[in-house]
Design an enzyme around this catalytic site. Sequence first.
Site, PDB file in Angstrom:
ATOM      1  N   ALA A  29       0.850  -1.195   0.000  1.00  0.00           N
ATOM      2  CA  ALA A  29       0.000   0.000   0.000  1.00  0.00           C
ATOM      3  C   ALA A  29       0.885   1.244   0.000  1.00  0.00           C
ATOM      4  O   ALA A  29       2.079   1.151  -0.262  1.00  0.00           O
ATOM      5  CB  ALA A  29      -0.937  -0.021   1.203  1.00  0.00           C
ATOM      6  N   ASN A  30       0.306   2.404   0.238  1.00  0.00           N
ATOM      7  CA  ASN A  30       1.094   3.643   0.294  1.00  0.00           C
ATOM      8  C   ASN A  30       0.467   4.601   1.304  1.00  0.00           C
ATOM      9  O   ASN A  30      -0.560   4.285   1.908  1.00  0.00           O
ATOM     10  CB  ASN A  30       1.204   4.265  -1.105  1.00  0.00           C
ATOM     11  CG  ASN A  30      -0.140   4.657  -1.657  1.00  0.00           C
ATOM     12  OD1 ASN A  30      -0.807   5.548  -1.131  1.00  0.00           O
ATOM     13  ND2 ASN A  30      -0.573   3.991  -2.711  1.00  0.00           N
ATOM     14  N   ARG A  31       1.086   5.746   1.484  1.00  0.00           N
ATOM     15  CA  ARG A  31       0.716   6.658   2.573  1.00  0.00           C
ATOM     16  C   ARG A  31      -0.424   7.617   2.246  1.00  0.00           C
ATOM     17  O   ARG A  31      -0.679   8.539   3.016  1.00  0.00           O
ATOM     18  CB  ARG A  31       1.932   7.491   2.978  1.00  0.00           C
ATOM     19  CG  ARG A  31       3.011   6.687   3.637  1.00  0.00           C
ATOM     20  CD  ARG A  31       4.116   7.593   4.159  1.00  0.00           C
ATOM     21  NE  ARG A  31       5.248   6.808   4.591  1.00  0.00           N
ATOM     22  CZ  ARG A  31       5.306   6.171   5.765  1.00  0.00           C
ATOM     23  NH1 ARG A  31       4.293   6.258   6.615  1.00  0.00           N
ATOM     24  NH2 ARG A  31       6.368   5.471   6.082  1.00  0.00           N
ATOM     25  N   ALA A  95      -4.019   7.518  -5.178  1.00  0.00           N
ATOM     26  CA  ALA A  95      -2.621   7.078  -5.305  1.00  0.00           C
ATOM     27  C   ALA A  95      -2.674   5.570  -5.576  1.00  0.00           C
ATOM     28  O   ALA A  95      -2.608   4.752  -4.656  1.00  0.00           O
ATOM     29  CB  ALA A  95      -1.848   7.391  -4.034  1.00  0.00           C
TER      30      ALA A  95
END
Length: 219
Positions: A29-31, A95
């Site tokens: 995943a990402n922030r 994102a």
Amino acid sequence: DAHRPLHGRHVLITAGPTREPIDPVRYIANRSSGRQGFAIAAAAAEAGADVTLVAGPVHLPTPAGVMRVDVETAREMEAAVHAALPADIAIMVAAVADWRAAENADQKIKKKGDAPPPLKLAENPDILAGLANHKARPGLLIGFAAETENIAEHARAKLARKGCDWIVANDVSGDVMGGDENSVHIITAEGSEIWERLPKPEVARRLVEKISTTITEEN
Ligand code: C5P
């Protein structure tokens, strides 16, 4: 009317990260917090639009008057976006993970031997570029870009590469990701604007205002 300039328009928005499973307990995943995309959904609804918000896993309440579709993976997000068409305006703020695990194991991957298991990646679909080539391409298609340097130059290249109408380029060199404020450039075929650092809801209101003006001028 003047207070509801997007009345009767369908605005399709993606927001948040995507979550790509590796096995039943692990993921990539990402922030991304989803805050900028959710603020844009709220502002578009306030401007009278019918808003579909396709959201990755985030901890945010659904803005008033917004139709929310929750997804996890990029491929689920793409399917939800296509299912929501047609749209007059699409704003792809999510994102999206560029890659997913090539295989999603049915069982938790066990530690065995000395070597860590190899993680093979597969490319995810580009939802924004896909919309640009879709037979039901929204009349106004807006992408986001997170950049840390040469913002305008990279954003203009992205505009061409993705086939969208505008790029909203974030300067993410500081604490923008997950933060309260955003510092953006708006890149269009006509030119570019640099906005001062603003709270994310204010960036959202101004962006919706610019969209409303553009849509009104075109019709
Ligand atoms: O190529 P890059 O990820 O920098 O492009 C960012 C823009 O493209 C954003 O608008 C993002 O929502 C969109 N995007 C997408 N699908 C992907 C990757 C990016 O819709 N797989």
